[in-house]
Design a protein around this motif. Structure first.
Motif, PDB file in Angstrom:
ATOM      1  N   GLY A 138       0.822  -1.213   0.000  1.00  0.00           N
ATOM      2  CA  GLY A 138       0.000   0.000   0.000  1.00  0.00           C
ATOM      3  C   GLY A 138       0.853   1.258   0.000  1.00  0.00           C
ATOM      4  N   ALA A 139       1.901   1.265   0.813  1.00  0.00           N
ATOM      5  CA  ALA A 139       2.799   2.431   0.865  1.00  0.00           C
ATOM      6  C   ALA A 139       3.511   2.612  -0.478  1.00  0.00           C
ATOM      7  N   ASN A 140       3.966   1.513  -1.063  1.00  0.00           N
ATOM      8  CA  ASN A 140       4.621   1.593  -2.370  1.00  0.00           C
ATOM      9  C   ASN A 140       3.650   2.086  -3.440  1.00  0.00           C
ATOM     10  N   ALA A 141       2.405   1.632  -3.351  1.00  0.00           N
ATOM     11  CA  ALA A 141       1.385   2.048  -4.311  1.00  0.00           C
ATOM     12  C   ALA A 141       1.152   3.551  -4.215  1.00  0.00           C
ATOM     13  N   LYS A 142       0.985   4.027  -3.003  1.00  0.00           N
ATOM     14  CA  LYS A 142       0.740   5.463  -2.785  1.00  0.00           C
ATOM     15  C   LYS A 142       1.906   6.290  -3.328  1.00  0.00           C
ATOM     16  N   LYS A 143       3.122   5.885  -2.997  1.00  0.00           N
ATOM     17  CA  LYS A 143       4.311   6.612  -3.447  1.00  0.00           C
ATOM     18  C   LYS A 143       4.405   6.610  -4.974  1.00  0.00           C
ATOM     19  N   PHE A 144       4.159   5.465  -5.567  1.00  0.00           N
ATOM     20  CA  PHE A 144       4.250   5.361  -7.027  1.00  0.00           C
ATOM     21  C   PHE A 144       3.232   6.265  -7.706  1.00  0.00           C
ATOM     22  N   ILE A 145       1.988   6.222  -7.258  1.00  0.00           N
ATOM     23  CA  ILE A 145       0.942   7.049  -7.872  1.00  0.00           C
ATOM     24  C   ILE A 145       1.248   8.530  -7.678  1.00  0.00           C
ATOM     25  N   GLU A 146       1.688   8.903  -6.476  1.00  0.00           N
ATOM     26  CA  GLU A 146       2.027  10.309  -6.227  1.00  0.00           C
ATOM     27  C   GLU A 146       3.139  10.779  -7.153  1.00  0.00           C
ATOM     28  N   GLU A 147       4.129   9.930  -7.398  1.00  0.00           N
ATOM     29  CA  GLU A 147       5.236  10.315  -8.274  1.00  0.00           C
ATOM     30  C   GLU A 147       4.843  10.243  -9.747  1.00  0.00           C
ATOM     31  N   TYR A 148       4.256   9.148 -10.144  1.00  0.00           N
ATOM     32  CA  TYR A 148       3.941   8.893 -11.545  1.00  0.00           C
ATOM     33  C   TYR A 148       2.880   9.855 -12.072  1.00  0.00           C
ATOM     34  N   PHE A 149       1.905  10.190 -11.248  1.00  0.00           N
ATOM     35  CA  PHE A 149       0.806  11.051 -11.679  1.00  0.00           C
ATOM     36  C   PHE A 149       0.865  12.438 -11.040  1.00  0.00           C
ATOM     37  N   SER A 150       2.028  12.861 -10.625  1.00  0.00           N
ATOM     38  CA  SER A 150       2.171  14.188 -10.024  1.00  0.00           C
ATOM     39  C   SER A 150       1.918  15.272 -11.061  1.00  0.00           C
ATOM     40  N   THR A 151       1.573  16.442 -10.588  1.00  0.00           N
ATOM     41  CA  THR A 151       1.377  17.596 -11.473  1.00  0.00           C
ATOM     42  C   THR A 151       2.656  17.872 -12.246  1.00  0.00           C
ATOM     43  N   GLU A 152       3.791  17.761 -11.571  1.00  0.00           N
ATOM     44  CA  GLU A 152       5.082  18.004 -12.224  1.00  0.00           C
ATOM     45  C   GLU A 152       5.307  17.021 -13.377  1.00  0.00           C
ATOM     46  N   ASN A 153       5.042  15.748 -13.151  1.00  0.00           N
ATOM     47  CA  ASN A 153       5.216  14.755 -14.218  1.00  0.00           C
ATOM     48  C   ASN A 153       4.219  14.975 -15.350  1.00  0.00           C
ATOM     49  N   PHE A 154       3.005  15.376 -15.002  1.00  0.00           N
ATOM     50  CA  PHE A 154       2.005  15.654 -16.026  1.00  0.00           C
ATOM     51  C   PHE A 154       2.467  16.808 -16.916  1.00  0.00           C
ATOM     52  N   LYS A 155       2.924  17.873 -16.285  1.00  0.00           N
ATOM     53  CA  LYS A 155       3.418  19.023 -17.050  1.00  0.00           C
ATOM     54  C   LYS A 155       4.592  18.623 -17.938  1.00  0.00           C
ATOM     55  N   LYS A 156       5.492  17.825 -17.380  1.00  0.00           N
ATOM     56  CA  LYS A 156       6.661  17.375 -18.138  1.00  0.00           C
ATOM     57  C   LYS A 156       6.237  16.552 -19.358  1.00  0.00           C
ATOM     58  N   SER A 157       5.275  15.646 -19.179  1.00  0.00           N
ATOM     59  CA  SER A 157       4.842  14.815 -20.305  1.00  0.00           C
ATOM     60  C   SER A 157       4.151  15.643 -21.375  1.00  0.00           C
ATOM     61  N   ILE A 158       3.374  16.646 -20.965  1.00  0.00           N
ATOM     62  CA  ILE A 158       2.724  17.530 -21.933  1.00  0.00           C
ATOM     63  C   ILE A 158       3.789  18.335 -22.689  1.00  0.00           C
ATOM     64  N   TYR A 159       4.769  18.845 -21.961  1.00  0.00           N
ATOM     65  CA  TYR A 159       5.842  19.613 -22.592  1.00  0.00           C
ATOM     66  C   TYR A 159       6.588  18.747 -23.602  1.00  0.00           C
ATOM     67  N   GLU A 160       6.904  17.501 -23.207  1.00  0.00           N
ATOM     68  CA  GLU A 160       7.628  16.608 -24.116  1.00  0.00           C
ATOM     69  C   GLU A 160       6.787  16.254 -25.346  1.00  0.00           C
ATOM     70  N   PHE A 161       5.478  16.117 -25.133  1.00  0.00           N
ATOM     71  CA  PHE A 161       4.587  15.825 -26.251  1.00  0.00           C
ATOM     72  C   PHE A 161       4.523  16.991 -27.232  1.00  0.00           C
ATOM     73  N   LEU A 162       4.439  18.195 -26.687  1.00  0.00           N
ATOM     74  CA  LEU A 162       4.336  19.378 -27.531  1.00  0.00           C
ATOM     75  C   LEU A 162       5.664  19.810 -28.129  1.00  0.00           C
ATOM     76  N   ASN A 163       6.766  19.395 -27.512  1.00  0.00           N
ATOM     77  CA  ASN A 163       8.113  19.758 -27.980  1.00  0.00           C
ATOM     78  C   ASN A 163       8.946  18.491 -28.127  1.00  0.00           C
ATOM     79  N   PRO A 164       8.699  17.708 -29.170  1.00  0.00           N
ATOM     80  CA  PRO A 164       9.363  16.407 -29.298  1.00  0.00           C
ATOM     81  C   PRO A 164      10.870  16.455 -29.518  1.00  0.00           C
ATOM     82  N   ASN A 165      11.435  17.610 -29.851  1.00  0.00           N
ATOM     83  CA  ASN A 165      12.881  17.682 -30.120  1.00  0.00           C
ATOM     84  C   ASN A 165      13.614  17.855 -28.883  1.00  0.00           C
TER      85      ASN A 165
END
Length: 165
Positions: A138-165
């Motif tokens: 449960g602790a590992n699950a919580k940590k993983f979701i918090e990291e994997y789906f964080s606002t920072e990671n979301f922003k990073k993935s959107i930036y990488e999608f919009l700027n593929p170079n």
């Protein structure tokens, strides 16, 4: 509808026969968001032995609350469920029989994943008998979701999608 009602009655009887009526809630109705969160928070384990799943929002929400998830190791949840943060359950791909298509949405489905019920029972038993394992997952699950789906990671993935170079 009649088949679903009969299945619900059968499930309720199994729950009662096993003496689990005070610990198991079998709900076949729609819940509000607040009700859903409250029920999820009350769980010791979130079980999703699906035959095919979209994103798996319920699974991810339970994991974000620190609740270990027991899931069919198939389809989209495999993107975020792994043996370190959940209990992936093996499956076999099987042909869907005509009488198994109880919802209109499944009319075109030809095959789906059939989870290994013995493996699921074994995983549930371990989660029940080994509280340290359950809490660690449960602790590992919580940590993983918090990291994997964080606002920072979301922003990073959107930036990488919009700027593929």
């Amino acid at each position: 509808r009649k088949k679903r009602k009969a299945l619900k009655q059968k499930l309720d009887k199994h729950i009662s026969d096993l003496g689990l009526s005070k610990r198991v809630i079998a709900c076949d109705d729609f819940l509000t968001q607040d009700e859903l969160v409250a029920v999820t928070k009350a769980c010791d384990v979130y079980a999703s032995l699906h035959r095919g799943e979209g994103f798996g929002l319920g699974i991810a929400e339970a994991m974000s609350l620190g609740i270990p998830a027991l899931v069919t190791d198939y389809s989209a949840p495999t993107e975020f469920c792994n043996p370190n943060n959940s209990c992936p359950i093996p499956y076999k791909i099987v042909k869907v029989l005509d009488d198994q298509r109880d919802l209109e949405a499944y009319k075109s489905v030809k095959e789906w994943a059939e989870p290994d019920i013995d493996a699921a029972a074994s995983a549930l038993k371990r989660l029940y008998t080994d509280p340290e394992y359950r809490l660690r997952l449960g602790a590992n699950a919580k940590k993983f979701i918090e990291e994997y789906f964080s606002t920072e990671n979301f922003k990073k993935s959107i930036y990488e999608f919009l700027n593929p170079n």
